[in-house]
Design an enzyme around this catalytic site. Structure first.
Site, mmCIF file in Angstrom:
data_model
loop_
_atom_site.group_PDB
_atom_site.id
_atom_site.type_symbol
_atom_site.label_atom_id
_atom_site.label_comp_id
_atom_site.label_asym_id
_atom_site.label_seq_id
_atom_site.Cartn_x
_atom_site.Cartn_y
_atom_site.Cartn_z
ATOM 1 N N SER A 25 -6.423 -2.094 -6.099
ATOM 2 C CA SER A 25 -7.624 -2.115 -5.027
ATOM 3 C C SER A 25 -6.763 -1.747 -3.670
ATOM 4 O O SER A 25 -5.732 -1.108 -3.865
ATOM 5 C CB SER A 25 -8.042 -3.330 -5.004
ATOM 6 O OG SER A 25 -9.402 -3.496 -3.851
ATOM 7 N N ASN A 26 -7.151 -1.984 -2.618
ATOM 8 C CA ASN A 26 -6.730 -1.607 -1.386
ATOM 9 C C ASN A 26 -6.743 -2.784 -0.296
ATOM 10 O O ASN A 26 -7.581 -3.865 -0.639
ATOM 11 C CB ASN A 26 -7.158 -0.364 -0.799
ATOM 12 C CG ASN A 26 -8.570 -0.543 -0.562
ATOM 13 O OD1 ASN A 26 -9.214 -1.194 0.311
ATOM 14 N ND2 ASN A 26 -9.400 0.353 -1.179
ATOM 15 N N PRO A 27 -6.307 -2.859 0.892
ATOM 16 C CA PRO A 27 -6.336 -4.163 1.737
ATOM 17 C C PRO A 27 -7.464 -4.100 2.538
ATOM 18 O O PRO A 27 -7.611 -5.110 3.475
ATOM 19 C CB PRO A 27 -4.952 -3.864 2.606
ATOM 20 C CG PRO A 27 -4.330 -2.612 2.122
ATOM 21 C CD PRO A 27 -5.124 -1.686 1.308
#
Ligand code: CTP
Length: 221
Positions: A25-27
């Protein structure tokens, strides 16, 4: 009688699973997308909010559609897009997914350490391909360098009306921050460097710039 503007906003990250307990995923925390939803409600717009997994309460009054993966975001966007006047695609879509996803937790002994990925199709591009005349499309460009160049390229390649360029390498502007500094590029060539502010202030300034194009659309229908 004019009906309220109907706005479709996507927010937060997407997740792509390798197995039921592991994902890429990503932040993204969803703060900018949720601020846009709040600003749209404040402007008395009707808001459909498609949200990836975030830890924020939804603004009171939105129609909330929770999703997790890019495929779910794609399907929900295509369901809701035909009835919106403006789409603001703020979600941080995870661009890659494991080529193989396992139905059960993979044990360490049998883990393939070189995981192969495949691309997640570009949702925004697929929506701009089916847009109706008058629908306004806004993308976000999350960049860490050559921001103006990459943002303008995305505006053109995704066939958008506007793109909001976000330098996500800055601690006061990117993922998880309560503040933002963005530059808005229009299809028609204008550039707006917005004042830095809280994400809600920036969201309100963005909507104020989009609104006149929407009013024209509404009076045409
Ligand atoms: N986007 C999308 N579908 C994808 C990837 C991105 O709809 N598979 C949307 C995002 O929601 C955003 C815009 O496209 O509005 C730009 O996303 P960004 O992550 O900045 O760029 P990418 O197109 O993914 O390109 P790159 O990762 O190479 O910068």
């Amino acid at each position: 009688m004019t009906r309220p503007i109907r706005c479709l906003i996507t927010a937060g990250p997407t997740r792509e699973f390798f197995d039921p307990v592991r994902f890429i995923s990503n932040p993204s925390t969803g703060k900018m997308g949720y601020a846009l939803a709040q600003a749209a409600l404040d402007a008395a717009w009707t808001v459909d909010l498609i949200s990836g997994p975030v830890a924020l309460p939804p603004p009171q009054g939105v129609n909330l559609y929770p999703i997790t993966t890019g495929a779910e975001l794609h399907e929900t966007c295509h369901d809701l897009f035909p009835s919106c006047d403006i789409l603001i695609m703020c979600a941080a879509v995870c661009d890659m997914r494991p080529a193989q996803s396992h139905p059960h937790k993979v044990k360490k002994e049998t883990f393939e350490w070189n995981v192969r990925f495949e691309p997640v199709p570009d949702i925004l591009k697929s929506l701009s391909n089916v847009r109706k005349p008058g629908q306004v499309l806004v993308g976000f460009a999350a960049e860490t360098r050559d921001i103006a160049e990459y943002a303008r390229r995305k505006l053109e390649e995704k066939n958008l009306d506007w793109i909001v360029a976000n330098d996500v390498s800055r601690s006061d502007a990117g993922f998880a921050s309560d503040t933002n500094t963005v530059t808005l590029y229009a299809r028609t060539g204008e550039t707006y460097a917005l004042q830095p502010g809280t994400k809600l202030e920036v969201a309100s300034s963005l909507l104020a710039l989009f609104a006149p194009t929407l009013s024209r659309t509404q009076s045409n229908t």
